[in-house]
Write a protein that holds these residues in place. Structure first.
Motif, PDB file in Angstrom:
ATOM      1  N   PHE A 104       0.547  -9.085   4.645  1.00  0.00           N
ATOM      2  CA  PHE A 104       0.438  -8.085   3.581  1.00  0.00           C
ATOM      3  C   PHE A 104      -0.982  -7.929   3.056  1.00  0.00           C
ATOM      4  N   PRO A 105      -1.700  -9.011   2.718  1.00  0.00           N
ATOM      5  CA  PRO A 105      -3.039  -8.820   2.148  1.00  0.00           C
ATOM      6  C   PRO A 105      -3.972  -8.013   3.036  1.00  0.00           C
ATOM      7  N   THR A 106      -3.895  -8.218   4.354  1.00  0.00           N
ATOM      8  CA  THR A 106      -4.798  -7.532   5.277  1.00  0.00           C
ATOM      9  C   THR A 106      -4.294  -6.155   5.681  1.00  0.00           C
ATOM     10  N   TRP A 107      -2.963  -6.017   5.830  1.00  0.00           N
ATOM     11  CA  TRP A 107      -2.415  -4.843   6.486  1.00  0.00           C
ATOM     12  C   TRP A 107      -1.637  -3.894   5.581  1.00  0.00           C
ATOM     13  N   HIS A 108      -1.379  -4.242   4.329  1.00  0.00           N
ATOM     14  CA  HIS A 108      -0.461  -3.400   3.541  1.00  0.00           C
ATOM     15  C   HIS A 108      -0.960  -1.971   3.389  1.00  0.00           C
ATOM     16  N   GLU A 109      -2.263  -1.786   3.211  1.00  0.00           N
ATOM     17  CA  GLU A 109      -2.771  -0.425   3.008  1.00  0.00           C
ATOM     18  C   GLU A 109      -2.637   0.398   4.288  1.00  0.00           C
ATOM     19  N   GLN A 110      -3.040  -0.162   5.423  1.00  0.00           N
ATOM     20  CA  GLN A 110      -2.914   0.574   6.680  1.00  0.00           C
ATOM     21  C   GLN A 110      -1.456   0.870   7.010  1.00  0.00           C
ATOM     22  N   ASP A 111      -0.570  -0.100   6.769  1.00  0.00           N
ATOM     23  CA  ASP A 111       0.843   0.107   7.081  1.00  0.00           C
ATOM     24  C   ASP A 111       1.467   1.167   6.185  1.00  0.00           C
ATOM     25  N   LEU A 112       1.138   1.127   4.904  1.00  0.00           N
ATOM     26  CA  LEU A 112       1.710   2.111   3.977  1.00  0.00           C
ATOM     27  C   LEU A 112       1.174   3.508   4.282  1.00  0.00           C
ATOM     28  N   ILE A 113      -0.097   3.608   4.577  1.00  0.00           N
ATOM     29  CA  ILE A 113      -0.669   4.908   4.943  1.00  0.00           C
ATOM     30  C   ILE A 113      -0.003   5.447   6.206  1.00  0.00           C
ATOM     31  N   ALA A 114       0.205   4.578   7.187  1.00  0.00           N
ATOM     32  CA  ALA A 114       0.838   5.013   8.435  1.00  0.00           C
ATOM     33  C   ALA A 114       2.242   5.545   8.179  1.00  0.00           C
ATOM     34  N   LEU A 115       2.987   4.875   7.312  1.00  0.00           N
ATOM     35  CA  LEU A 115       4.340   5.339   6.975  1.00  0.00           C
ATOM     36  C   LEU A 115       4.303   6.711   6.327  1.00  0.00           C
ATOM     37  N   ILE A 116       3.445   6.889   5.335  1.00  0.00           N
ATOM     38  CA  ILE A 116       3.386   8.153   4.605  1.00  0.00           C
ATOM     39  C   ILE A 116       2.957   9.287   5.532  1.00  0.00           C
ATOM     40  N   ARG A 117       1.909   9.069   6.294  1.00  0.00           N
ATOM     41  CA  ARG A 117       1.403  10.129   7.174  1.00  0.00           C
ATOM     42  C   ARG A 117       2.424  10.486   8.255  1.00  0.00           C
ATOM     43  N   LYS A 118       3.102   9.492   8.781  1.00  0.00           N
ATOM     44  CA  LYS A 118       4.076   9.740   9.844  1.00  0.00           C
ATOM     45  C   LYS A 118       5.239  10.585   9.359  1.00  0.00           C
ATOM     46  N   ASN A 119       5.699  10.347   8.139  1.00  0.00           N
ATOM     47  CA  ASN A 119       6.983  10.912   7.696  1.00  0.00           C
ATOM     48  C   ASN A 119       6.884  11.989   6.628  1.00  0.00           C
ATOM     49  N   ARG A 120       5.708  12.335   6.163  1.00  0.00           N
ATOM     50  CA  ARG A 120       5.597  13.195   4.986  1.00  0.00           C
ATOM     51  C   ARG A 120       5.975  14.649   5.228  1.00  0.00           C
ATOM     52  N   ASN A 121       6.194  15.049   6.477  1.00  0.00           N
ATOM     53  CA  ASN A 121       6.619  16.426   6.743  1.00  0.00           C
ATOM     54  C   ASN A 121       8.136  16.586   6.782  1.00  0.00           C
ATOM     55  N   HIS A 122       8.879  15.509   6.576  1.00  0.00           N
ATOM     56  CA  HIS A 122      10.339  15.595   6.621  1.00  0.00           C
ATOM     57  C   HIS A 122      10.884  16.150   5.301  1.00  0.00           C
ATOM     58  N   PRO A 123      11.597  17.279   5.352  1.00  0.00           N
ATOM     59  CA  PRO A 123      12.170  17.813   4.104  1.00  0.00           C
ATOM     60  C   PRO A 123      13.234  16.898   3.521  1.00  0.00           C
ATOM     61  N   SER A 124      13.824  16.043   4.337  1.00  0.00           N
ATOM     62  CA  SER A 124      14.879  15.158   3.847  1.00  0.00           C
ATOM     63  C   SER A 124      14.356  14.097   2.896  1.00  0.00           C
ATOM     64  N   ILE A 125      13.098  13.704   3.053  1.00  0.00           N
ATOM     65  CA  ILE A 125      12.565  12.607   2.238  1.00  0.00           C
ATOM     66  C   ILE A 125      12.254  13.100   0.833  1.00  0.00           C
ATOM     67  N   ILE A 126      12.846  12.408  -0.157  1.00  0.00           N
ATOM     68  CA  ILE A 126      12.631  12.771  -1.561  1.00  0.00           C
ATOM     69  C   ILE A 126      11.994  11.643  -2.360  1.00  0.00           C
ATOM     70  N   LEU A 127      11.921  10.438  -1.771  1.00  0.00           N
ATOM     71  CA  LEU A 127      11.381   9.287  -2.492  1.00  0.00           C
ATOM     72  C   LEU A 127      10.631   8.379  -1.526  1.00  0.00           C
ATOM     73  N   TRP A 128       9.498   7.874  -1.989  1.00  0.00           N
ATOM     74  CA  TRP A 128       8.809   6.793  -1.299  1.00  0.00           C
ATOM     75  C   TRP A 128       9.078   5.511  -2.066  1.00  0.00           C
ATOM     76  N   SER A 129       9.721   4.565  -1.441  1.00  0.00           N
ATOM     77  CA  SER A 129       9.954   3.267  -2.075  1.00  0.00           C
ATOM     78  C   SER A 129       8.912   2.281  -1.573  1.00  0.00           C
ATOM     79  N   ILE A 130       8.194   1.665  -2.498  1.00  0.00           N
ATOM     80  CA  ILE A 130       7.119   0.738  -2.120  1.00  0.00           C
ATOM     81  C   ILE A 130       7.607  -0.702  -2.016  1.00  0.00           C
TER      82      ILE A 130
END
Length: 795
Positions: A382-408
């Motif tokens: 987590f300390p090294t990778w959390h930012e890259q992993d979270l960014i990858a999740l958001i960028r990958k999925n942010r065009n889906h109309p089904s998604i209404i919430l990002w849970s951290i």
């Protein structure tokens, strides 16, 4: 040249074990196993109690893959990249003996540019090492290997960054929608280029195009944004989830003044508005909408984590029929195709990034809450990778109309796991049965829960840098403490796990925040807490489907908290929930021995087989106003439905025959459901689930339901015969019965029926020819079925 995306499923070899020299392109892999991707090696190995109960008593280890890619002359001069949708875990990748990089997180998508390493004079060898030796790294089954698809992408030197298109709809109504499309462009040429980016939104009524022109300096990136208005848009809704096609075209000016045009990206998008109101709940397209959700993990029993799309489609169709309208992706990014299904089928999605942050959670390895726990897992990365992993999740999925919430995060604030605080001398969580007293007590040497507010703010800020169109949430486990320490301060929506009793108090304490049940049990009281509380947006049941791992102890290898079994068969609790959630007229009866009655948690069965005269408890799950019952044609009476109860129930002495329930819906439709006494099992029926939405882009799969029946064709729900399966022109992918105590190897071609049923998964070898499935069992007439992609003919 238009962008090419090739899914790599063949020409792959696998070796289970460490092989330090396997990264070398010249390494001899001729004796390795030929496999197709995706692939999960854990479910090919035997169950054993020596492995971790948390991850389903299945093995991990180290595995190597070697993937062969044949070049094509048309790719010369193009940019070539390799994308992985998920490799569990600790992957290391080489291309033609060149090391590309590593990714610890097994759920995150990642891409490597292999243009410089790619060869055109011979086949290219991609080597992937996967290290999953720490099998107590999770509280649920993870799988091992390249569990999601791998794609090769070929595109022009001027192209979009991976996940570089972002489609948003800042303002939406039925009259007009405002559209914003961001395009992240990279120019890998050694000269400046003049580029026009055109975004075409294509629907059944035509298309709209917005374009922007700019100069992109050599070796640089540029964000180009198009804005457009769309009159009378087709809105994405739960019942009519309309999707547009978004095409992104590049018009590149050449040095001689000419222009080349090529397709840089195509995807599906939806137009909708949504909002959470702190006092009135959730609104979709300004219509008040109650979230009726379920949590799901990512496995499918015998298939492990490498789940074909069609298996998820069958599951979602059943959940949709039940009245479910939302999915929580617990507790990690899921199969990308699952988000596509939610878009197409009309499900709302809570997408979740992490189950632990920098503090390790207890991982049970010898049974649930059996001490001592182990502390392997993502917190080490987590300390090294959390930012890259979270960014990858958001960028990958942010065009889906089904998604209404990002849970951290999920239950990061679970008491003493590991965070605590001096304000609570003793803390007890919702899942702390048999937890030793000293483990509940305040320990000043544990991490201080104040730290959670710092991390919550940091993660929320990362999300908002890449998507401001959706709220950020988390699933809180102990808000009695965490809410007082700033844990919620930067959230717009707060999720509570099993904390219905705090709804009113928290609403008053945080009047500007919206609340929902991010994880709830199946009790009627939990649902009433949503129905009777307008400021609660909805709930997510734990869970929609049984899953591997989080096992109580050997021989149980999974969790039975779902409404569907691991095989995707409906439990009686499914019909109970259907009566509570569906808007369609609904009626279903189940029974049990009256002596086993224990309120709403009474195990019920779709059976009418008991000793003569035995007192039987009958439950009828319905949303009808009244239901009439009869036994063997003899009336038993008309029973009204009590809205304060979850069913109609009564006691009845058993007499063999047929028990029938009948009622009328508000629309006048007649509904009936019957249970008939069955005789001895003597035959097997085979039914291939009809996949009405199969796409040729998918890997074809047959899902065949085997049911044990008597001589009259009645299902024998008590039968547990061992069924043997053979397949011609097909590969048996697995057998799943849903019995969490059945530890028969998943690789075996036989398995016992459970409640008289067995699910058979088959992949055809030649889709142009029929696949023949044969099933037999002791004292049962053998059955067979001929399968093809356009028809199924029983023999």
């Amino acid at each position: 040249m238009d962008k090419i995306t090739l899914t790599l499923t063949k020409n792959c070899r696998f070796y289970l074990g460490d092989c330090p020299d396997a990264w070398q392109a010249w390494f001899d892999d001729s004796d390795w196993q030929a496999i197709s991707l995706p692939h999960d090696w854990s479910v090919s190995l035997p169950f054993s109690r020596e492995y971790s109960s948390g991850t389903g008593y299945l093995a991990g280890g180290i595995g190597w893959y070697r993937l062969r890619i044949t070049p094509h002359k048309d790719w010369v001069g193009k940019r070539i990249s390799l994308s992985f949708d998920g490799v569990y875990k600790n992957s290391k990748v080489w291309c033609n003996s060149y090391y590309l990089g590593a990714r610890p997180n097994g759920y995150i998508s990642f891409t490597y540019d292999i243009t410089e390493q790619f060869r055109f004079d011979r086949d290219n060898i991609v080597c992937i090492q996967v290290d999953h030796r720490d099998i107590a790294d999770s509280r649920w089954f993870t799988g091992s290997g390249i569990t999601h698809k791998v794609t090769l992408v070929i595109e022009e030197a001027v192209h979009l960054l991976p996940d570089g298109v972002f489609f948003t709809t800042p303002e939406v109504s039925s009259q007009e929608a405002s559209i914003t499309i961001s395009n992240e462009v990279i120019n890998t040429l050694d000269r400046d280029v003049v580029l026009t980016v055109s975004n075409k939104l294509i629907g059944k009524d035509g298309q709209v195009t917005a374009s922007i022109r700019d100069t992109i300096p050599a070796g640089s990136q540029r964000l180009l944004t198009n804005r457009q208005k769309l009159a009378s848009p087709q809105l994405w809704t739960l019942n009519t989830p309309y999707l547009y096609t978004l095409e992104t075209w590049f018009h590149l000016q050449q040095p001689d003044g000419s222009e080349i045009e090529y397709l840089a990206d195509t995807r599906k998008v939806g137009i909708r508005s949504f909002r959470f109101d702190p006092d009135q709940g959730f609104f979709l397209n300004e219509h008040p909408t109650l979230i009726k959700g379920v949590c799901v993990h990512h496995d499918a029993g015998c298939l492990g984590a490498a789940v074909p799309v069609a298996v998820w489609r069958r599951r979602l169709e059943k959940l949709k029929k039940m009245g479910c309208n939302a999915i929580r992706m617990s507790h990690n990014p899921h199969l990308p195709e699952l988000y596509d299904l939610c878009d197409r089928m009309g499900f709302l999605v809570m997408d979740e990034a992490f189950d632990e942050w920098e503090g390790p959670k207890n991982k049970w390895s010898t049974g649930h809450n059996v001490y001592p726990p182990k502390h392997q897992g993502y917190y080490l990365d987590f300390p090294t990778w959390h930012e890259q992993d979270l960014i990858a999740l958001i960028r990958k999925n942010r065009n889906h109309p089904s998604i209404i919430l990002w849970s951290i995060g999920n239950e990061i604030d679970y008491p003493n796991d590991p965070y605590c605080h001096e304000s609570f001398a003793i803390m007890t969580g919702n899942n702390d049965a048999n937890k030793p007293e000293q483990e509940r007590q305040y320990n000043p040497q544990r991490p201080n829960a104040k730290r959670l507010a710092v991390l919550s703010r940091r993660l929320t800020e990362i999300v908002k840098r890449y998507d401001q169109s959706r709220p950020v949430t988390l699933a809180a486990a102990f808000p009695e403490l965490s809410s007082t320490l700033g844990f919620f301060d930067h959230l717009e929506v707060v999720g509570y796990n099993y904390k219905e009793h705090l709804y009113q108090e928290s609403h008053q304490a945080f009047p500007q925040k919206s609340f929902l049940g991010s994880e709830n049990n199946h009790s009627l009281a939990s649902w009433k807490a949503v129905l009777n509380t307008p400021y609660i947006a909805g709930q997510f049941l734990w869970t929609g489907i049984d899953y591997l791992g989080e096992a109580q102890g050997w021989p149980i290898h999974g969790s039975g908290s779902g409404l569907l079994t691991l095989a995707g068969f409906e439990k009686t609790s499914y019909y109970r929930r259907q009566a509570l959630w569906t808007e369609e007229p609904d009626l279903h009866i189940s029974t049990t021995d009256a002596a086993k009655e224990c309120g709403e948690w009474t195990p019920m069965y779709d059976s009418w087989n008991y000793p003569l005269g035995k007192e039987v408890l009958v439950k009828c799950y319905t949303n009808l106003s009244e239901v009439s019952f009869c036994l063997n044609g003899n009336p038993l009476g008309v029973y009204p439905r009590d809205p304060d109860k979850d069913c109609i129930s009564f006691l009845l002495p058993f007499t063999p025959g047929t028990l029938k329930a009948e009622g009328k819906g508000a629309d006048g439709s007649l509904l009936t459901h019957t249970l008939t006494t069955s005789y001895s099992a003597c035959q097997i029926s085979l039914n291939c689930w009809e996949d009405k939405h199969y796409s040729v882009e998918e890997t074809p799969i047959y899902q065949v339901e085997a049911t044990i029946r008597d001589h009259e064709g009645n299902p024998v729900t008590s039968d547990c015969s061992c069924l043997h399966v053979t397949v011609e022109n097909g590969q048996l992918l697995g057998l799943e019965n849903g019995d969490l105590a059945d530890n028969t190897d998943y690789s075996a071609p036989y398995r016992r029926a459970y409640h008289g049923q067995l699910m058979i998964y088959i992949k055809p070898e030649d889709s142009l020819q029929a696949t023949l499935l044969k099933v037999d069992g002791e004292n049962l007439a053998p059955a067979s079925i001929r399968l093809s992609m356009d028809r199924m003919n029983a023999l």
